[in-house]
Motif scaffolding. Structure first.
Motif, PDB file in Angstrom:
ATOM      1  N   UNK A  10     -12.422  -7.442  10.284  1.00 53.49           N
ATOM      2  CA  UNK A  10     -13.432  -8.503  10.231  1.00 53.49           C
ATOM      3  C   UNK A  10     -12.776  -9.845   9.966  1.00 53.49           C
ATOM      4  N   UNK A  11     -13.501 -10.889  10.232  1.00 49.23           N
ATOM      5  CA  UNK A  11     -13.041 -12.249   9.958  1.00 49.23           C
ATOM      6  C   UNK A  11     -13.828 -12.759   8.754  1.00 49.23           C
ATOM      7  N   UNK A  12     -13.108 -13.153   7.733  1.00 47.79           N
ATOM      8  CA  UNK A  12     -13.726 -13.647   6.515  1.00 47.79           C
ATOM      9  C   UNK A  12     -14.296 -15.039   6.773  1.00 47.79           C
ATOM     10  N   UNK A  13     -15.574 -15.248   6.524  1.00 47.93           N
ATOM     11  CA  UNK A  13     -16.151 -16.563   6.799  1.00 47.93           C
ATOM     12  C   UNK A  13     -15.655 -17.659   5.851  1.00 47.93           C
ATOM     13  N   UNK A  14     -15.130 -17.272   4.685  1.00 47.89           N
ATOM     14  CA  UNK A  14     -14.652 -18.289   3.743  1.00 47.89           C
ATOM     15  C   UNK A  14     -13.341 -18.931   4.185  1.00 47.89           C
ATOM     16  N   UNK A  15     -12.386 -18.098   4.658  1.00 46.69           N
ATOM     17  CA  UNK A  15     -11.084 -18.665   5.018  1.00 46.69           C
ATOM     18  C   UNK A  15     -10.765 -18.562   6.508  1.00 46.69           C
ATOM     19  N   UNK A  16     -11.543 -17.789   7.270  1.00 46.84           N
ATOM     20  CA  UNK A  16     -11.330 -17.705   8.707  1.00 46.84           C
ATOM     21  C   UNK A  16     -10.219 -16.763   9.136  1.00 46.84           C
ATOM     22  N   UNK A  17      -9.649 -15.988   8.210  1.00 45.19           N
ATOM     23  CA  UNK A  17      -8.578 -15.057   8.554  1.00 45.19           C
ATOM     24  C   UNK A  17      -9.148 -13.683   8.880  1.00 45.19           C
ATOM     25  N   UNK A  18      -8.391 -12.940   9.685  1.00 49.56           N
ATOM     26  CA  UNK A  18      -8.783 -11.597  10.074  1.00 49.56           C
ATOM     27  C   UNK A  18      -8.226 -10.601   9.059  1.00 49.56           C
ATOM     28  N   UNK A  19      -9.034  -9.618   8.656  1.00 48.96           N
ATOM     29  CA  UNK A  19      -8.643  -8.629   7.656  1.00 48.96           C
ATOM     30  C   UNK A  19      -8.805  -7.225   8.218  1.00 48.96           C
ATOM     31  N   UNK A  20      -7.868  -6.343   7.862  1.00 46.83           N
ATOM     32  CA  UNK A  20      -7.914  -4.912   8.178  1.00 46.83           C
ATOM     33  C   UNK A  20      -8.250  -4.182   6.884  1.00 46.83           C
ATOM     34  N   UNK A  21      -9.132  -3.198   6.971  1.00 37.57           N
ATOM     35  CA  UNK A  21      -9.549  -2.442   5.791  1.00 37.57           C
ATOM     36  C   UNK A  21      -8.744  -1.148   5.725  1.00 37.57           C
ATOM     37  N   UNK A  77       0.845  -1.193   0.000  1.00 40.58           N
ATOM     38  CA  UNK A  77       0.000   0.000   0.000  1.00 40.58           C
ATOM     39  C   UNK A  77       0.877   1.238   0.000  1.00 40.58           C
ATOM     40  N   UNK A  78       0.455   2.251  -0.742  1.00 45.09           N
ATOM     41  CA  UNK A  78       1.228   3.481  -0.718  1.00 45.09           C
ATOM     42  C   UNK A  78       0.733   4.383   0.401  1.00 45.09           C
ATOM     43  N   UNK A  79       1.267   5.578   0.514  1.00 46.85           N
ATOM     44  CA  UNK A  79       0.974   6.471   1.635  1.00 46.85           C
ATOM     45  C   UNK A  79      -0.430   7.049   1.561  1.00 46.85           C
ATOM     46  N   UNK A  80      -1.118   6.930   0.430  1.00 40.70           N
ATOM     47  CA  UNK A  80      -2.468   7.478   0.306  1.00 40.70           C
ATOM     48  C   UNK A  80      -3.496   6.659   1.087  1.00 40.70           C
ATOM     49  N   UNK A  81      -3.199   5.413   1.357  1.00 41.95           N
ATOM     50  CA  UNK A  81      -4.149   4.550   2.069  1.00 41.95           C
ATOM     51  C   UNK A  81      -4.038   4.783   3.568  1.00 41.95           C
ATOM     52  N   UNK A  82      -5.189   4.894   4.201  1.00 37.67           N
ATOM     53  CA  UNK A  82      -5.224   5.068   5.655  1.00 37.67           C
ATOM     54  C   UNK A  82      -5.992   3.891   6.249  1.00 37.67           C
ATOM     55  N   UNK A  83      -5.559   3.392   7.390  1.00 40.72           N
ATOM     56  CA  UNK A  83      -6.286   2.270   7.999  1.00 40.72           C
ATOM     57  C   UNK A  83      -7.613   2.755   8.585  1.00 40.72           C
ATOM     58  N   UNK A  84      -8.614   1.938   8.458  1.00 36.61           N
ATOM     59  CA  UNK A  84      -9.913   2.240   9.070  1.00 36.61           C
ATOM     60  C   UNK A  84     -10.055   1.396  10.331  1.00 36.61           C
TER      61      UNK A  84
END
Length: 86
Positions: free
Chosen positions: A60-71, A49-56
């Motif tokens: 959430x946890x994806x129900x398909x693979x069970x991993x946690x994701x940051x947007x 990700x470049x510097x334009x992206x900011x974390x929100x």
């Protein structure tokens, strides 16, 4: 004896110089293009990700693979990226 030296000299020129050039190209290529083990100053650079992206605050946890994701959100373009955290 000079015949052996001539043959040896031809062999070094024919095989040695291209081999040295190949070794130099491999070393340069590994230093320039192999980015697997390079250290990043910013964590977002490491995940692409470049510097334009900011974390929100969305995590959430994806129900398909069970991993946690940051947007991550780009306010200029409205684009969102979902990056796995663990």
């Amino acid at each position: 004896m000079s015949g052996v030296a001539t043959i040896l000299g031809i062999a070094v020129v024919f095989y040695g110089i291209p081999l040295i050039g190949l070794i130099i190209l491999i070393i340069i290529g590994k230093k320039v293009y192999d980015k697997r083990y390079k250290q990043h100053d910013n964590v977002r650079d490491a995940i692409g990700l470049n510097a334009d992206y900011v974390p929100t605050k969305e995590i959430f946890i994806d129900p398909r693979d069970g991993f946690q994701y940051q947007v991550y959100y780009n306010p200029k373009t409205g684009d969102r990226q979902y990056i796995r955290t663990n």
